[in-house]
Enzyme design. Structure first.
Site, PDB file in Angstrom:
ATOM      1  N   CYS A   2     127.962 -63.845  13.668  1.00  0.00           N
ATOM      2  CA  CYS A   2     129.248 -64.538  13.729  1.00  0.00           C
ATOM      3  C   CYS A   2     130.187 -64.026  12.645  1.00  0.00           C
ATOM      4  O   CYS A   2     129.767 -63.440  11.650  1.00  0.00           O
ATOM      5  CB  CYS A   2     129.030 -66.034  13.541  1.00  0.00           C
ATOM      6  SG  CYS A   2     127.803 -66.743  14.645  1.00  0.00           S
ATOM      7  N   ARG A  28     131.168 -57.640  16.207  1.00  0.00           N
ATOM      8  CA  ARG A  28     129.919 -58.356  15.981  1.00  0.00           C
ATOM      9  C   ARG A  28     129.409 -59.041  17.252  1.00  0.00           C
ATOM     10  O   ARG A  28     128.239 -59.399  17.322  1.00  0.00           O
ATOM     11  CB  ARG A  28     130.135 -59.438  14.903  1.00  0.00           C
ATOM     12  CG  ARG A  28     130.436 -58.883  13.531  1.00  0.00           C
ATOM     13  CD  ARG A  28     130.977 -59.971  12.623  1.00  0.00           C
ATOM     14  NE  ARG A  28     131.076 -59.492  11.240  1.00  0.00           N
ATOM     15  CZ  ARG A  28     130.316 -59.933  10.248  1.00  0.00           C
ATOM     16  NH1 ARG A  28     129.404 -60.847  10.469  1.00  0.00           N
ATOM     17  NH2 ARG A  28     130.450 -59.451   9.032  1.00  0.00           N
ATOM     18  N   TRP A  75     128.604 -66.584  17.886  1.00  0.00           N
ATOM     19  CA  TRP A  75     127.575 -66.195  18.838  1.00  0.00           C
ATOM     20  C   TRP A  75     126.567 -67.329  18.846  1.00  0.00           C
ATOM     21  O   TRP A  75     126.006 -67.674  17.812  1.00  0.00           O
ATOM     22  CB  TRP A  75     126.911 -64.883  18.428  1.00  0.00           C
ATOM     23  CG  TRP A  75     125.963 -64.398  19.481  1.00  0.00           C
ATOM     24  CD1 TRP A  75     124.673 -64.778  19.666  1.00  0.00           C
ATOM     25  CD2 TRP A  75     126.241 -63.451  20.511  1.00  0.00           C
ATOM     26  NE1 TRP A  75     124.122 -64.131  20.726  1.00  0.00           N
ATOM     27  CE2 TRP A  75     125.070 -63.303  21.276  1.00  0.00           C
ATOM     28  CE3 TRP A  75     127.372 -62.706  20.859  1.00  0.00           C
ATOM     29  CZ2 TRP A  75     124.993 -62.442  22.361  1.00  0.00           C
ATOM     30  CZ3 TRP A  75     127.295 -61.852  21.939  1.00  0.00           C
ATOM     31  CH2 TRP A  75     126.112 -61.728  22.676  1.00  0.00           C
ATOM     32  N   ASN A  99     127.794 -69.210   9.355  1.00  0.00           N
ATOM     33  CA  ASN A  99     126.881 -68.229   9.947  1.00  0.00           C
ATOM     34  C   ASN A  99     125.473 -68.558   9.470  1.00  0.00           C
ATOM     35  O   ASN A  99     125.287 -68.846   8.291  1.00  0.00           O
ATOM     36  CB  ASN A  99     127.205 -66.804   9.492  1.00  0.00           C
ATOM     37  CG  ASN A  99     128.557 -66.334   9.931  1.00  0.00           C
ATOM     38  OD1 ASN A  99     129.191 -66.941  10.769  1.00  0.00           O
ATOM     39  ND2 ASN A  99     129.019 -65.234   9.349  1.00  0.00           N
ATOM     40  N   GLY A 100     124.489 -68.471  10.351  1.00  0.00           N
ATOM     41  CA  GLY A 100     123.114 -68.624   9.903  1.00  0.00           C
ATOM     42  C   GLY A 100     122.383 -69.774  10.561  1.00  0.00           C
ATOM     43  O   GLY A 100     122.790 -70.285  11.604  1.00  0.00           O
ATOM     44  N   GLU A 480     105.111 -48.206  10.182  1.00  0.00           N
ATOM     45  CA  GLU A 480     106.568 -48.191  10.037  1.00  0.00           C
ATOM     46  C   GLU A 480     106.978 -47.810   8.617  1.00  0.00           C
ATOM     47  O   GLU A 480     107.969 -47.099   8.407  1.00  0.00           O
ATOM     48  CB  GLU A 480     107.132 -49.567  10.419  1.00  0.00           C
ATOM     49  CG  GLU A 480     108.620 -49.755  10.163  1.00  0.00           C
ATOM     50  CD  GLU A 480     109.531 -48.884  11.010  1.00  0.00           C
ATOM     51  OE1 GLU A 480     110.756 -48.936  10.793  1.00  0.00           O
ATOM     52  OE2 GLU A 480     109.038 -48.136  11.884  1.00  0.00           O
ATOM     53  N   LYS A 484     109.403 -44.719   7.847  1.00  0.00           N
ATOM     54  CA  LYS A 484     110.650 -44.860   7.102  1.00  0.00           C
ATOM     55  C   LYS A 484     110.698 -43.896   5.918  1.00  0.00           C
ATOM     56  O   LYS A 484     111.728 -43.279   5.641  1.00  0.00           O
ATOM     57  CB  LYS A 484     110.813 -46.294   6.595  1.00  0.00           C
ATOM     58  CG  LYS A 484     111.300 -47.268   7.615  1.00  0.00           C
ATOM     59  CD  LYS A 484     112.775 -47.020   7.942  1.00  0.00           C
ATOM     60  CE  LYS A 484     113.148 -47.661   9.265  1.00  0.00           C
ATOM     61  NZ  LYS A 484     112.619 -46.942  10.438  1.00  0.00           N
ATOM     62  N   GLU A 487     111.289 -40.396   7.183  1.00  0.00           N
ATOM     63  CA  GLU A 487     112.609 -40.197   7.769  1.00  0.00           C
ATOM     64  C   GLU A 487     113.681 -39.922   6.729  1.00  0.00           C
ATOM     65  O   GLU A 487     114.532 -39.042   6.920  1.00  0.00           O
ATOM     66  CB  GLU A 487     113.020 -41.442   8.569  1.00  0.00           C
ATOM     67  CG  GLU A 487     112.358 -41.579   9.920  1.00  0.00           C
ATOM     68  CD  GLU A 487     112.816 -42.836  10.631  1.00  0.00           C
ATOM     69  OE1 GLU A 487     113.111 -42.737  11.838  1.00  0.00           O
ATOM     70  OE2 GLU A 487     112.881 -43.901  10.007  1.00  0.00           O
ATOM     71  N   HIS A 503      86.945 -43.564   7.060  1.00  0.00           N
ATOM     72  CA  HIS A 503      86.578 -42.688   8.162  1.00  0.00           C
ATOM     73  C   HIS A 503      87.399 -41.396   8.157  1.00  0.00           C
ATOM     74  O   HIS A 503      87.732 -40.857   9.215  1.00  0.00           O
ATOM     75  CB  HIS A 503      86.746 -43.420   9.498  1.00  0.00           C
ATOM     76  CG  HIS A 503      85.833 -44.578   9.662  1.00  0.00           C
ATOM     77  ND1 HIS A 503      84.465 -44.439   9.858  1.00  0.00           N
ATOM     78  CD2 HIS A 503      86.069 -45.920   9.623  1.00  0.00           C
ATOM     79  CE1 HIS A 503      83.911 -45.634   9.945  1.00  0.00           C
ATOM     80  NE2 HIS A 503      84.850 -46.547   9.803  1.00  0.00           N
ATOM     81  N   LYS A 603     120.736 -40.900  15.919  1.00  0.00           N
ATOM     82  CA  LYS A 603     120.567 -42.339  16.102  1.00  0.00           C
ATOM     83  C   LYS A 603     119.962 -42.663  17.462  1.00  0.00           C
ATOM     84  O   LYS A 603     119.107 -43.532  17.580  1.00  0.00           O
ATOM     85  CB  LYS A 603     121.919 -43.052  15.951  1.00  0.00           C
ATOM     86  CG  LYS A 603     121.826 -44.565  16.006  1.00  0.00           C
ATOM     87  CD  LYS A 603     121.030 -45.105  14.830  1.00  0.00           C
ATOM     88  CE  LYS A 603     120.892 -46.608  14.882  1.00  0.00           C
ATOM     89  NZ  LYS A 603     119.940 -47.102  13.864  1.00  0.00           N
TER      90      LYS A 603
END
Length: 608
Positions: A2, A28, A75, A99-100, A480, A484, A487, A503, A603
């Site tokens: 929002c 947004r 939103w 917001n939130g 991940e 990251k 990347e 192992h 992207k």
């Protein structure tokens, strides 16, 4: 996410300024909008469902005078899109935009109802306005009433209060969501980010986590989270830098990491019913009791989000799940079961390999779901059912908020499937929703540890290789973390299930290789500690990211450690995702790499 705007203008009408600023926040996404203003001491508002054109038309028919005001693009998070649920919310002499997620709104609402309060909306925001109004009735001045209200709130939020009879006052506060204050000639402004304030001023300051501020035309008085007066630097921003604004951050990736509490709050709201008792999804139209298997297909970070979902779905919903890499999936020509469902995940909705997998699954007679951020994308159009992540635009190439928004969607999806399969009852669903509502605050608490992650990252930045270890839900987060780091720092990194270290991968352990161990408390902690001690015994540099129990157990055996908030196992991936993002980001900054546009990466991968 929002949008918020607040204006204390110098004799000119506030409403046109508010609407123009809200237009700059349309990127947004939103489903309703509204403004409120104070004129001659009188508070009034206008709200409209749909796009800003509807609000502008309403203001044309019914002007809103006054040079002080607040505005909002909403939103839906609590309550369906409607005029009654649109912001600003009013209770007597106070209007609020927000917001939130207010985690304890039901508790506060019940308390206020016992005092005789009534409510016209389904939102948690109206509870904030009503609570503040109750403080005013007790004789508190607006500033003190807002402060007392803020002190009662739990969750992640950005707030701005406007009061009847106080045309030279805004009160704003932030916890887990950005707010910026702008300074003009005899005017002062509040906004969700600098984009909203761009044409109004080039002098801004950013509130820090936990700050609340008293805003007048003459200046701003800021209080830190502990109530003490605080000074925040005023910065000058170049007008041409605001088109794609990084805020107070050096990179878009940093901004997007910090946006995550609000992004997941928005995603959570989109998946839950008005009263937070039920997950609502287009996918509930599927007969999940008869589905023999779910196949999840994705690439890169989205694939790892799917890996987390596999664990959730098998554990909570008792649904067999296969997780597939999209670039390999259809070339294997795998048999897919009759009555099966295939879920593909893609931020852009245009990932070529994932789109190919979707088409393969459809040709094989599968019901297809697409979890995407771009709801007009090819995957969204071609899947039988499209599910939205609601992450908003993500500029940095390395996925951050898109990943955690995918996780929120997948967590809610898992709870919904569990309900439909009879694996949990209504009480179990409500308990899971209540747990998920804590995620924004949990992520904000993790972000608050940024300095400690940065210190660890500077040491990791000198390494040539690193290992990430985790068990259970931490295994895909370890993967991940390694992705990251690769990347954006170009350091070689690998993620492993901690139990697999013996192992083979333990051969890589030496005194120069950091081993990042993700160690939340839970059923697997004891076994994870055993694996980590094998590394420490071989002089491995073990950096523990874990809560108090794990850190206490290892003690001096850990080379470095960063404290994490203790939380329910269901939502641990959200906090630890933020942790590994901060670690990779600050390591990249230390190495001087191009954080937002790392070499060789795009992207959206729209070719095979």
């Amino acid at each position: 996410m929002c949008g918020i705007i607040g204006v204390l203008a110098n004799e000119r009408p506030a409403a046109p300024i508010l609407v123009d600023a809200l237009r700059r926040l349309e990127y947004r996404g939103y489903d309703s909008a509204g403004v409120a203003a104070v004129d001659a001491g009188r508070l009034d508002r206008r709200r409209a469902l749909g796009k800003l054109a509807a609000l502008a038309d309403l203001l044309g028919q019914s002007p809103l005078p006054g040079s002080s005001g607040i505005g909002h693009t909403r939103w839906a998070t609590h309550g369906r899109p409607s005029e009654a649920n649109a912001h600003p919310h009013r209770s007597g002499p106070v209007c609020v935009v927000h917001n939130g997620i207010i985690e304890n709104y039901r508790e506060l609402k019940s308390e206020l109802a016992r005092e005789g309060a009534s409510f016209e909306s389904d939102t948690d925001t109206e509870v904030v306005a009503t609570l503040c109004a109750s403080m005013l009735r007790r004789g508190l001045e607006p500033e003190d009433a807002a402060a007392a209200t803020i002190a009662r709130l739990r969750g992640a939020y950005a707030l701005c209060f406007l009061f009847e009879g106080a045309p030279d006052l805004l009160i704003c506060a932030r916890r887990g969501s950005p707010l910026v204050i702008g300074f003009g000639e005899g005017e002062t402004y509040v906004g969700s980010d600098a984009i909203a304030l761009g044409p109004l001023t080039d002098r801004i300051c950013y509130l820090e986590e936990g700050d609340w501020a008293v805003v007048t035309r003459q200046g701003v008085r800021i209080h830190a989270a502990d109530g003490a007066r605080a000074e925040r630097p005023v910065q000058r921003i170049a007008p041409d830098s605001i088109v794609a604004d990084k805020g107070q951050h050096q990179h878009f990736m940093a901004k997007e990491i910090h946006e995550q509490p609000m992004v997941v709050a928005r995603a959570f709201g989109a998946w839950t019913s008005n009263d937070r008792s039920r997950i609502a999804s287009p996918a509930e139209t599927i007969d999940w009791r008869s589905v023999p298997r779910l196949t999840i297909v994705a690439c890169g970070t989205a694939h790892l989000a799917g890996h987390v979902a596999k664990i959730w779905l098998e554990r909570i919903a008792r649904l067999p799940v296969e997780i597939e890499i999209a670039s390999e999936f259809r070339y294997r020509e795998p048999p897919l079961p009759t009555g099966g469902v295939t879920l593909v995940i893609s931020q852009s909705g245009e990932t070529a390999d994932t789109l190919g997998a979707l088409r393969y699954a459809r040709a094989a007679g599968q019901t297809t779901l697409g979890l995407v951020n771009v709801t007009t994308s090819t995957i969204a159009r071609e899947a039988d059912l499209a599910l939205a992540t609601h992450a908003g635009p993500e500029i940095g190439v390395a996925s951050t908020k898109a990943f955690t928004a995918q996780l929120m969607g997948l967590a809610a999806f898992s709870v919904m499937v569990a309900r439909e399969r009879g694996a949990i009852d209504a009480d179990g669903e409500r308990d899971a929703i209540e747990t998920l509502s804590r995620v924004p605050r949990l992520m904000a608490e993790t972000i608050a540890q940024e300095d400690r992650f940065a210190a660890l990252a500077r040491e990791i930045a000198t390494a040539t290789s690193a290992l990430f270890l985790g068990r259970g839900l931490m295994y895909p987060i370890a993967l991940e973390g390694a992705l990251k780091l690769k990347e954006i720092t170009y350091i070689h990194a690998e993620g492993y299930a901690a139990g697999e270290i013996k192992h083979g991968p333990i051969a890589l352990v030496d005194e120069a290789t950091p081993v990042i161990a993700l160690l939340p408390s839970g059923d697997l902690l004891e076994k994870s500690l055993s694996n980590i001690r094998e590394v420490a015994a071989r002089k491995g540099r073990v950096a523990v990211i874990g809560d108090a129990e794990a850190r206490a157990e290892l003690g001096d055996e850990a080379w470095r450690s960063v404290a994490m908030p203790r939380c329910d196992p269901l939502i641990q991936p959200f906090a630890y995702a933020v942790a590994i993002q901060l670690l990779a980001y600050h390591a990249a900054v230390a190495r001087g790499t191009d954080v937002d546009q790392p070499r060789n990466l795009a992207k959206s991968v729209t070719v095979e």
